[in-house]
Motif scaffolding. Sequence first.
Motif, PDB file in Angstrom:
ATOM      1  N   ASN A 257       7.488  21.458 -74.759  1.00 25.40           N
ATOM      2  CA  ASN A 257       7.992  21.181 -73.411  1.00 25.40           C
ATOM      3  C   ASN A 257       7.205  21.951 -72.361  1.00 25.40           C
ATOM      4  O   ASN A 257       6.649  23.013 -72.641  1.00 25.40           O
ATOM      5  CB  ASN A 257       9.469  21.597 -73.314  1.00 25.40           C
ATOM      6  N   ASP A 258       7.215  21.430 -71.151  1.00 26.75           N
ATOM      7  CA  ASP A 258       6.672  22.165 -70.014  1.00 26.75           C
ATOM      8  C   ASP A 258       7.527  23.410 -69.802  1.00 26.75           C
ATOM      9  O   ASP A 258       8.705  23.441 -70.194  1.00 26.75           O
ATOM     10  CB  ASP A 258       6.738  21.318 -68.748  1.00 26.75           C
ATOM     11  N   PHE A 259       6.951  24.394 -69.126  1.00 31.91           N
ATOM     12  CA  PHE A 259       7.705  25.628 -68.917  1.00 31.91           C
ATOM     13  C   PHE A 259       7.142  26.422 -67.749  1.00 31.91           C
ATOM     14  O   PHE A 259       6.018  26.190 -67.300  1.00 31.91           O
ATOM     15  CB  PHE A 259       7.673  26.499 -70.178  1.00 31.91           C
ATOM     16  N   TRP A 260       7.943  27.370 -67.306  1.00 31.48           N
ATOM     17  CA  TRP A 260       7.550  28.443 -66.394  1.00 31.48           C
ATOM     18  C   TRP A 260       7.789  29.755 -67.124  1.00 31.48           C
ATOM     19  O   TRP A 260       8.753  29.868 -67.897  1.00 31.48           O
ATOM     20  CB  TRP A 260       8.433  28.448 -65.140  1.00 31.48           C
ATOM     21  N   VAL A 261       6.963  30.749 -66.873  1.00 35.22           N
ATOM     22  CA  VAL A 261       7.220  32.109 -67.332  1.00 35.22           C
ATOM     23  C   VAL A 261       7.165  33.002 -66.103  1.00 35.22           C
ATOM     24  O   VAL A 261       6.190  32.982 -65.350  1.00 35.22           O
ATOM     25  CB  VAL A 261       6.193  32.594 -68.383  1.00 35.22           C
ATOM     26  N   PHE A 262       8.224  33.782 -65.911  1.00 33.58           N
ATOM     27  CA  PHE A 262       8.318  34.692 -64.770  1.00 33.58           C
ATOM     28  C   PHE A 262       8.136  36.130 -65.252  1.00 33.58           C
ATOM     29  O   PHE A 262       8.835  36.572 -66.176  1.00 33.58           O
ATOM     30  CB  PHE A 262       9.677  34.547 -64.070  1.00 33.58           C
ATOM     31  N   ASP A 263       7.196  36.820 -64.647  1.00 33.38           N
ATOM     32  CA  ASP A 263       6.953  38.245 -64.916  1.00 33.38           C
ATOM     33  C   ASP A 263       6.760  38.550 -66.399  1.00 33.38           C
ATOM     34  O   ASP A 263       7.111  39.637 -66.871  1.00 33.38           O
ATOM     35  CB  ASP A 263       8.074  39.107 -64.339  1.00 33.38           C
TER      36      ASP A 263
ATOM     37  N   TYR B 236       5.551  12.220 -64.100  1.00 38.98           N
ATOM     38  CA  TYR B 236       6.807  12.880 -63.750  1.00 38.98           C
ATOM     39  C   TYR B 236       7.488  12.057 -62.662  1.00 38.98           C
ATOM     40  O   TYR B 236       6.833  11.381 -61.876  1.00 38.98           O
ATOM     41  CB  TYR B 236       6.555  14.289 -63.185  1.00 38.98           C
ATOM     42  N   MET B 237       8.776  12.158 -62.592  1.00 41.32           N
ATOM     43  CA  MET B 237       9.606  11.657 -61.495  1.00 41.32           C
ATOM     44  C   MET B 237       9.122  10.346 -60.866  1.00 41.32           C
ATOM     45  O   MET B 237       8.735  10.324 -59.699  1.00 41.32           O
ATOM     46  CB  MET B 237       9.730  12.736 -60.430  1.00 41.32           C
ATOM     47  N   PRO B 238       9.159   9.253 -61.610  1.00 40.70           N
ATOM     48  CA  PRO B 238       8.751   7.979 -61.013  1.00 40.70           C
ATOM     49  C   PRO B 238       9.631   7.574 -59.823  1.00 40.70           C
ATOM     50  O   PRO B 238       9.223   6.744 -59.018  1.00 40.70           O
ATOM     51  CB  PRO B 238       8.865   6.982 -62.165  1.00 40.70           C
ATOM     52  N   SER B 239      10.787   8.216 -59.707  1.00 41.42           N
ATOM     53  CA  SER B 239      11.684   7.920 -58.585  1.00 41.42           C
ATOM     54  C   SER B 239      11.299   8.654 -57.304  1.00 41.42           C
ATOM     55  O   SER B 239      11.906   8.426 -56.252  1.00 41.42           O
ATOM     56  CB  SER B 239      13.131   8.290 -58.968  1.00 41.42           C
ATOM     57  N   ASP B 240      10.295   9.524 -57.346  1.00 39.82           N
ATOM     58  CA  ASP B 240       9.876  10.314 -56.194  1.00 39.82           C
ATOM     59  C   ASP B 240       9.364   9.391 -55.083  1.00 39.82           C
ATOM     60  O   ASP B 240       8.364   8.697 -55.262  1.00 39.82           O
ATOM     61  CB  ASP B 240       8.780  11.288 -56.629  1.00 39.82           C
ATOM     62  N   PRO B 241      10.009   9.388 -53.916  1.00 38.40           N
ATOM     63  CA  PRO B 241       9.565   8.522 -52.814  1.00 38.40           C
ATOM     64  C   PRO B 241       8.133   8.821 -52.354  1.00 38.40           C
ATOM     65  O   PRO B 241       7.416   7.910 -51.938  1.00 38.40           O
ATOM     66  CB  PRO B 241      10.559   8.811 -51.693  1.00 38.40           C
ATOM     67  N   ALA B 242       7.693  10.078 -52.443  1.00 35.16           N
ATOM     68  CA  ALA B 242       6.325  10.414 -52.034  1.00 35.16           C
ATOM     69  C   ALA B 242       5.319   9.766 -52.984  1.00 35.16           C
ATOM     70  O   ALA B 242       4.270   9.274 -52.547  1.00 35.16           O
ATOM     71  CB  ALA B 242       6.134  11.930 -52.003  1.00 35.16           C
ATOM     72  N   PHE B 243       5.631   9.738 -54.268  1.00 32.84           N
ATOM     73  CA  PHE B 243       4.745   9.092 -55.238  1.00 32.84           C
ATOM     74  C   PHE B 243       4.662   7.595 -54.950  1.00 32.84           C
ATOM     75  O   PHE B 243       3.569   7.014 -54.926  1.00 32.84           O
ATOM     76  CB  PHE B 243       5.246   9.359 -56.663  1.00 32.84           C
ATOM     77  N   ALA B 244       5.804   6.985 -54.674  1.00 42.19           N
ATOM     78  CA  ALA B 244       5.820   5.547 -54.350  1.00 42.19           C
ATOM     79  C   ALA B 244       5.001   5.269 -53.094  1.00 42.19           C
ATOM     80  O   ALA B 244       4.211   4.315 -53.054  1.00 42.19           O
ATOM     81  CB  ALA B 244       7.256   5.058 -54.178  1.00 42.19           C
ATOM     82  N   ALA B 245       5.161   6.109 -52.070  1.00 43.89           N
ATOM     83  CA  ALA B 245       4.408   5.921 -50.820  1.00 43.89           C
ATOM     84  C   ALA B 245       2.910   6.093 -51.065  1.00 43.89           C
ATOM     85  O   ALA B 245       2.098   5.345 -50.519  1.00 43.89           O
ATOM     86  CB  ALA B 245       4.894   6.905 -49.759  1.00 43.89           C
TER      87      ALA B 245
ATOM     88  N   ILE C  14      -0.944  11.626 -62.229  1.00 44.29           N
ATOM     89  CA  ILE C  14      -1.879  12.759 -62.205  1.00 44.29           C
ATOM     90  C   ILE C  14      -2.801  12.645 -60.995  1.00 44.29           C
ATOM     91  O   ILE C  14      -3.116  13.644 -60.337  1.00 44.29           O
ATOM     92  CB  ILE C  14      -2.666  12.858 -63.521  1.00 44.29           C
ATOM     93  N   ARG C  15      -3.217  11.431 -60.657  1.00 48.04           N
ATOM     94  CA  ARG C  15      -4.038  11.232 -59.454  1.00 48.04           C
ATOM     95  C   ARG C  15      -3.259  11.647 -58.197  1.00 48.04           C
ATOM     96  O   ARG C  15      -3.807  12.256 -57.286  1.00 48.04           O
ATOM     97  CB  ARG C  15      -4.494   9.785 -59.356  1.00 48.04           C
TER      98      ARG C  15
ATOM     99  N   THR D 174      13.129  13.382 -69.461  1.00 49.52           N
ATOM    100  CA  THR D 174      13.391  12.121 -70.141  1.00 49.52           C
ATOM    101  C   THR D 174      12.039  11.482 -70.473  1.00 49.52           C
ATOM    102  O   THR D 174      10.996  11.924 -69.981  1.00 49.52           O
ATOM    103  CB  THR D 174      14.181  11.154 -69.244  1.00 49.52           C
ATOM    104  N   GLY D 175      12.072  10.430 -71.269  1.00 49.51           N
ATOM    105  CA  GLY D 175      10.844   9.725 -71.590  1.00 49.51           C
ATOM    106  C   GLY D 175      10.142   9.180 -70.369  1.00 49.51           C
ATOM    107  O   GLY D 175       8.914   9.036 -70.343  1.00 49.51           O
ATOM    108  N   ASP D 176      10.898   8.875 -69.308  1.00 43.12           N
ATOM    109  CA  ASP D 176      10.328   8.350 -68.072  1.00 43.12           C
ATOM    110  C   ASP D 176       9.811   9.442 -67.142  1.00 43.12           C
ATOM    111  O   ASP D 176       9.219   9.143 -66.113  1.00 43.12           O
ATOM    112  CB  ASP D 176      11.366   7.514 -67.320  1.00 43.12           C
ATOM    113  N   GLY D 177      10.078  10.699 -67.473  1.00 45.02           N
ATOM    114  CA  GLY D 177       9.556  11.792 -66.650  1.00 45.02           C
ATOM    115  C   GLY D 177      10.528  12.385 -65.658  1.00 45.02           C
ATOM    116  O   GLY D 177      10.139  13.214 -64.835  1.00 45.02           O
ATOM    117  N   GLU D 178      11.781  11.991 -65.733  1.00 46.60           N
ATOM    118  CA  GLU D 178      12.787  12.607 -64.855  1.00 46.60           C
ATOM    119  C   GLU D 178      13.279  13.898 -65.513  1.00 46.60           C
ATOM    120  O   GLU D 178      13.419  13.965 -66.742  1.00 46.60           O
ATOM    121  CB  GLU D 178      13.964  11.656 -64.624  1.00 46.60           C
ATOM    122  N   LEU D 179      13.541  14.920 -64.715  1.00 45.74           N
ATOM    123  CA  LEU D 179      14.059  16.176 -65.249  1.00 45.74           C
ATOM    124  C   LEU D 179      15.460  15.932 -65.806  1.00 45.74           C
ATOM    125  O   LEU D 179      16.339  15.447 -65.090  1.00 45.74           O
ATOM    126  CB  LEU D 179      14.088  17.251 -64.160  1.00 45.74           C
TER     127      LEU D 179
END
Length: 169
Positions: free
Chosen positions: A113-119, A24-33, A80-81, A129-134
């Motif tokens: 697709n990934d999902f959330w279910v509320f209540d 997911y989100m390869p652009s995430d600065p925390a992942f890069a760090a 995932i790590r 996207t294919g790269d993992g960006e929302l």
Amino acid sequence: MPTFEELLASAQQSAIHLEMRDGYMPSDPAFAAWKEGKLTDPVGGDADFQQWLDWVEQASGRGVEFRRARVISVPESDYIRFEHFSSQANVEAGENIRWLPRRRATDIALPGNDFWVFDNELVLVLHFTGDGELADRELTRDERVLRLCTSAFESVWERAVPHEDYRLS
């Protein structure tokens, strides 16, 4: 479309989340760090992650049960790590997290697709996207979608390994 914060604030009993991607989100600065070995604290001054943890704590404090299940490939991808590294902060905020190696999910009917279910009534479908960006979000109360998502989640949950017991390969 309500914001995620609004959806979470409206939850009264439960919020379940199924993740099925290996990145997911390869652009995430925390992942890069983290990849560079510069992130040793899971929160790491990340304002967005801290905001997420605050939302979880608030909802948990109202009695909302959070469950997150991840279907993952083994050996695990770098992302995932990274998620495993940061998940203890989620657990401490009130989430219950489990991990299911993809090989053990072969006979489970999973949504596309990934999902959330509320209540157990409202499904938030996440399109990446294919790269993992929302890319987009879709909200539905369609009974067929709700049944598929909740059934898939419960099947994964039943087989998955609790976070505190899951060891990376």
